[in-house]
Design a protein around this motif. Structure first.
Motif, PDB file in Angstrom:
ATOM      1  N   PHE A 167       0.858  -1.185   0.000  1.00 25.80           N
ATOM      2  CA  PHE A 167       0.000   0.000   0.000  1.00 25.80           C
ATOM      3  C   PHE A 167       0.891   1.231   0.000  1.00 25.80           C
ATOM      4  O   PHE A 167       1.563   1.534   0.998  1.00 25.80           O
ATOM      5  N   ASN A 168       0.891   1.925  -1.112  1.00 26.52           N
ATOM      6  CA  ASN A 168       1.693   3.135  -1.256  1.00 26.52           C
ATOM      7  C   ASN A 168       0.787   4.339  -1.062  1.00 26.52           C
ATOM      8  O   ASN A 168       0.102   4.778  -1.986  1.00 26.52           O
ATOM      9  N   ARG A 169       0.756   4.851   0.164  1.00 32.81           N
ATOM     10  CA  ARG A 169      -0.141   5.965   0.481  1.00 32.81           C
ATOM     11  C   ARG A 169       0.438   6.761   1.643  1.00 32.81           C
ATOM     12  O   ARG A 169       1.354   6.301   2.324  1.00 32.81           O
ATOM     13  N   SER A 170      -0.103   7.949   1.850  1.00 28.91           N
ATOM     14  CA  SER A 170       0.371   8.792   2.944  1.00 28.91           C
ATOM     15  C   SER A 170      -0.249   8.317   4.257  1.00 28.91           C
ATOM     16  O   SER A 170      -1.203   7.541   4.269  1.00 28.91           O
ATOM     17  N   GLY A 171       0.308   8.806   5.350  1.00 27.96           N
ATOM     18  CA  GLY A 171      -0.191   8.415   6.668  1.00 27.96           C
ATOM     19  C   GLY A 171       0.709   7.381   7.317  1.00 27.96           C
ATOM     20  O   GLY A 171       1.786   7.053   6.807  1.00 27.96           O
ATOM     21  N   TYR A 172       0.250   6.831   8.432  1.00 29.53           N
ATOM     22  CA  TYR A 172       1.062   5.919   9.227  1.00 29.53           C
ATOM     23  C   TYR A 172       0.664   4.458   9.036  1.00 29.53           C
ATOM     24  O   TYR A 172       1.060   3.600   9.814  1.00 29.53           O
ATOM     25  N   ASN A 173      -0.128   4.186   8.020  1.00 25.21           N
ATOM     26  CA  ASN A 173      -0.561   2.807   7.735  1.00 25.21           C
ATOM     27  C   ASN A 173      -0.286   2.538   6.252  1.00 25.21           C
ATOM     28  O   ASN A 173      -1.177   2.594   5.415  1.00 25.21           O
ATOM     29  N   SER A 174       0.985   2.241   5.964  1.00 28.27           N
ATOM     30  CA  SER A 174       1.384   2.074   4.566  1.00 28.27           C
ATOM     31  C   SER A 174       2.506   1.054   4.463  1.00 28.27           C
ATOM     32  O   SER A 174       3.064   0.593   5.453  1.00 28.27           O
ATOM     33  N   GLY A 175       2.840   0.689   3.216  1.00 29.52           N
ATOM     34  CA  GLY A 175       3.870  -0.309   2.969  1.00 29.52           C
ATOM     35  C   GLY A 175       3.277  -1.703   2.888  1.00 29.52           C
ATOM     36  O   GLY A 175       2.141  -1.885   2.428  1.00 29.52           O
ATOM     37  N   TRP A 176       4.024  -2.711   3.343  1.00 26.29           N
ATOM     38  CA  TRP A 176       3.551  -4.096   3.335  1.00 26.29           C
ATOM     39  C   TRP A 176       2.616  -4.309   4.518  1.00 26.29           C
ATOM     40  O   TRP A 176       3.028  -4.211   5.675  1.00 26.29           O
ATOM     41  N   LEU A 177       1.337  -4.597   4.203  1.00 27.88           N
ATOM     42  CA  LEU A 177       0.310  -4.754   5.238  1.00 27.88           C
ATOM     43  C   LEU A 177      -0.558  -5.972   4.959  1.00 27.88           C
ATOM     44  O   LEU A 177      -0.682  -6.414   3.811  1.00 27.88           O
ATOM     45  N   ILE A 178      -1.160  -6.514   6.001  1.00 28.64           N
ATOM     46  CA  ILE A 178      -2.065  -7.655   5.848  1.00 28.64           C
ATOM     47  C   ILE A 178      -3.357  -7.181   5.191  1.00 28.64           C
ATOM     48  O   ILE A 178      -4.064  -6.333   5.727  1.00 28.64           O
ATOM     49  N   SER A 179      -3.652  -7.728   4.024  1.00 29.05           N
ATOM     50  CA  SER A 179      -4.799  -7.286   3.229  1.00 29.05           C
ATOM     51  C   SER A 179      -5.945  -8.291   3.245  1.00 29.05           C
ATOM     52  O   SER A 179      -7.037  -7.995   2.756  1.00 29.05           O
ATOM     53  N   ASN A 180      -5.694  -9.477   3.774  1.00 26.85           N
ATOM     54  CA  ASN A 180      -6.748 -10.496   3.856  1.00 26.85           C
ATOM     55  C   ASN A 180      -6.396 -11.451   4.985  1.00 26.85           C
ATOM     56  O   ASN A 180      -5.217 -11.774   5.184  1.00 26.85           O
ATOM     57  N   LEU A 181      -7.403 -11.906   5.719  1.00 25.85           N
ATOM     58  CA  LEU A 181      -7.183 -12.789   6.865  1.00 25.85           C
ATOM     59  C   LEU A 181      -8.296 -13.823   6.901  1.00 25.85           C
ATOM     60  O   LEU A 181      -9.481 -13.487   6.810  1.00 25.85           O
ATOM     61  N   VAL A 182      -7.910 -15.103   7.014  1.00 22.93           N
ATOM     62  CA  VAL A 182      -8.890 -16.192   7.015  1.00 22.93           C
ATOM     63  C   VAL A 182      -8.529 -17.194   8.111  1.00 22.93           C
ATOM     64  O   VAL A 182      -7.357 -17.586   8.235  1.00 22.93           O
ATOM     65  N   TYR A 183      -9.526 -17.591   8.897  1.00 21.50           N
ATOM     66  CA  TYR A 183      -9.330 -18.682   9.859  1.00 21.50           C
ATOM     67  C   TYR A 183      -9.398 -19.979   9.070  1.00 21.50           C
ATOM     68  O   TYR A 183     -10.414 -20.287   8.463  1.00 21.50           O
ATOM     69  N   LEU A 184      -8.308 -20.727   9.046  1.00 22.69           N
ATOM     70  CA  LEU A 184      -8.202 -21.885   8.173  1.00 22.69           C
ATOM     71  C   LEU A 184      -7.514 -23.020   8.930  1.00 22.69           C
ATOM     72  O   LEU A 184      -6.334 -22.932   9.256  1.00 22.69           O
ATOM     73  N   LYS A 185      -8.249 -24.075   9.191  1.00 21.30           N
ATOM     74  CA  LYS A 185      -7.692 -25.191   9.946  1.00 21.30           C
ATOM     75  C   LYS A 185      -6.622 -25.911   9.129  1.00 21.30           C
ATOM     76  O   LYS A 185      -6.613 -25.871   7.906  1.00 21.30           O
ATOM     77  N   GLU A 186      -5.737 -26.586   9.854  1.00 21.24           N
ATOM     78  CA  GLU A 186      -4.575 -27.200   9.224  1.00 21.24           C
ATOM     79  C   GLU A 186      -4.961 -28.219   8.157  1.00 21.24           C
ATOM     80  O   GLU A 186      -4.333 -28.291   7.103  1.00 21.24           O
ATOM     81  N   ASN A 187      -5.989 -29.025   8.424  1.00 19.82           N
ATOM     82  CA  ASN A 187      -6.385 -30.032   7.421  1.00 19.82           C
ATOM     83  C   ASN A 187      -6.988 -29.393   6.173  1.00 19.82           C
ATOM     84  O   ASN A 187      -6.994 -29.993   5.100  1.00 19.82           O
ATOM     85  N   GLU A 188      -7.485 -28.175   6.300  1.00 15.62           N
ATOM     86  CA  GLU A 188      -8.040 -27.463   5.149  1.00 15.62           C
ATOM     87  C   GLU A 188      -6.932 -26.820   4.304  1.00 15.62           C
ATOM     88  O   GLU A 188      -7.151 -26.516   3.131  1.00 15.62           O
ATOM     89  N   LYS A 189      -5.780 -26.612   4.902  1.00 14.57           N
ATOM     90  CA  LYS A 189      -4.675 -25.978   4.183  1.00 14.57           C
ATOM     91  C   LYS A 189      -4.060 -26.898   3.137  1.00 14.57           C
ATOM     92  O   LYS A 189      -3.533 -26.434   2.132  1.00 14.57           O
ATOM     93  N   GLU A 190      -4.120 -28.200   3.385  1.00 12.50           N
ATOM     94  CA  GLU A 190      -3.406 -29.148   2.532  1.00 12.50           C
ATOM     95  C   GLU A 190      -3.796 -29.032   1.067  1.00 12.50           C
ATOM     96  O   GLU A 190      -2.942 -28.978   0.182  1.00 12.50           O
TER      97      GLU A 190
END
Length: 281
Positions: free
Chosen positions: A248-271
């Protein structure tokens, strides 16, 4: 030039210098704000990992194992919260808070060579004279005493067209009778009658190898690299979680490499998902 003018010019120059310095001092507050934005920006993915583990604070100060705040759980909670895209409701709610609590309570950390994190490069190529979009999946691989990035998969819409999934009823029409060997496979011509369905005669375990096809097209000169459009990362290292990191290339204090998506995913579902990123693993 008269003697009087020679005396006046240096005085005028000195006055202008003082005025310029006064303007710089007057704008110092703005400069400080810019510097603070620069230091709080997560400028590199390696820096993201350090901040994620609280091996670096939100102002860019590195912390080492002998520092009292190194991986401090309480301070780490605040630091990780700043590594999310705060303008995205998907990454700024209760799921984020649950994620941070799980991380700090169970002392889960990211490791550069810890496996199960991938880079996705969106790039432009020339395909038979036309510009096309291709995504390359990259993974870190140990190499002697070090490591290197390698291509593990590729996604290109034209390749997918070569291997359409097809309806199950249609796929079941295409088979060789189990007694075909008794007829010296005289019926094998069926496989090659329709090139569009030839893969239906493969084993049920068969999956198209798009990476080999990609390399072949490069060698044939049909695909030519042009430029990188964007890069993002997919992280599966944390138990029961998946998250995506984008730039995220933008002004302010929340920029650069940031978490853009988050999912609760159990280990057996990751395979099954990990097979997409690294089919030959």
């Amino acid at each position: 030039m008269s003697k009087l003018l020679k005396m006046i010019v240096p005085v005028l120059m000195l006055a202008l210098c003082f005025k310029a310095n006064a303007q710089v001092i007057g704008n110092l507050g703005d400069v400080q704000v810019d510097e603070r934005e620069f230091y709080t920006m997560t400028k590199q993915m390696g820096q993201f990992i350090h901040r994620f583990n609280y091996e670096e604070d939100q102002y860019g100060n590195r912390l080492y194992p002998n520092d009292k705040d190194y991986r401090n759980a309480a301070k780490r909670k605040d630091a990780i919260a700043l590594l999310f895209d705060l303008e995205n409701p998907r990454t700024s709610g209760t799921l984020r808070d649950y994620f941070i609590e799980d991380l700090t309570k169970n002392n889960q950390f990211m490791e550069f060579l810890g496996g199960d994190w991938y880079s996705e490069i969106s790039a432009k190529f020339k395909w038979k004279g036309q510009m096309v979009d291709i995504s390359l999946i990259m993974a870190l691989e140990k190499d002697g005493l070090g490591s290197k990035w390698v291509i593990t998969n590729v996604f290109f819409s034209e390749f997918q067209k070569y291997f359409p999934q097809g309806e199950l009823a249609e796929r079941e029409k295409h088979f060789l009778h189990p007694m075909s060997h008794e007829l010296d496979f005289m019926n094998i011509y069926k496989i090659f009658n329709d090139p569009q369905t030839v893969e239906y005669y493969a084993s049920t375990d068969y999956h198209p190898d798009y990476l080999t096809l990609f390399f072949y097209e490069i060698k044939q000169g049909n695909l030519k690299f042009d430029h990188v459009e964007s890069v993002k990362f997919h992280v599966f290292q944390i138990k029961n979680w998946y998250f995506e990191v984008s730039w995220f290339n933008r002004s302010g204090y929340n920029s650069g490499w940031l978490i853009s998506n988050l999912v609760y995913l159990k280990e057996n579902e990751k395979e099954a998902i990990l097979k997409i990123y690294q089919p030959n693993k």
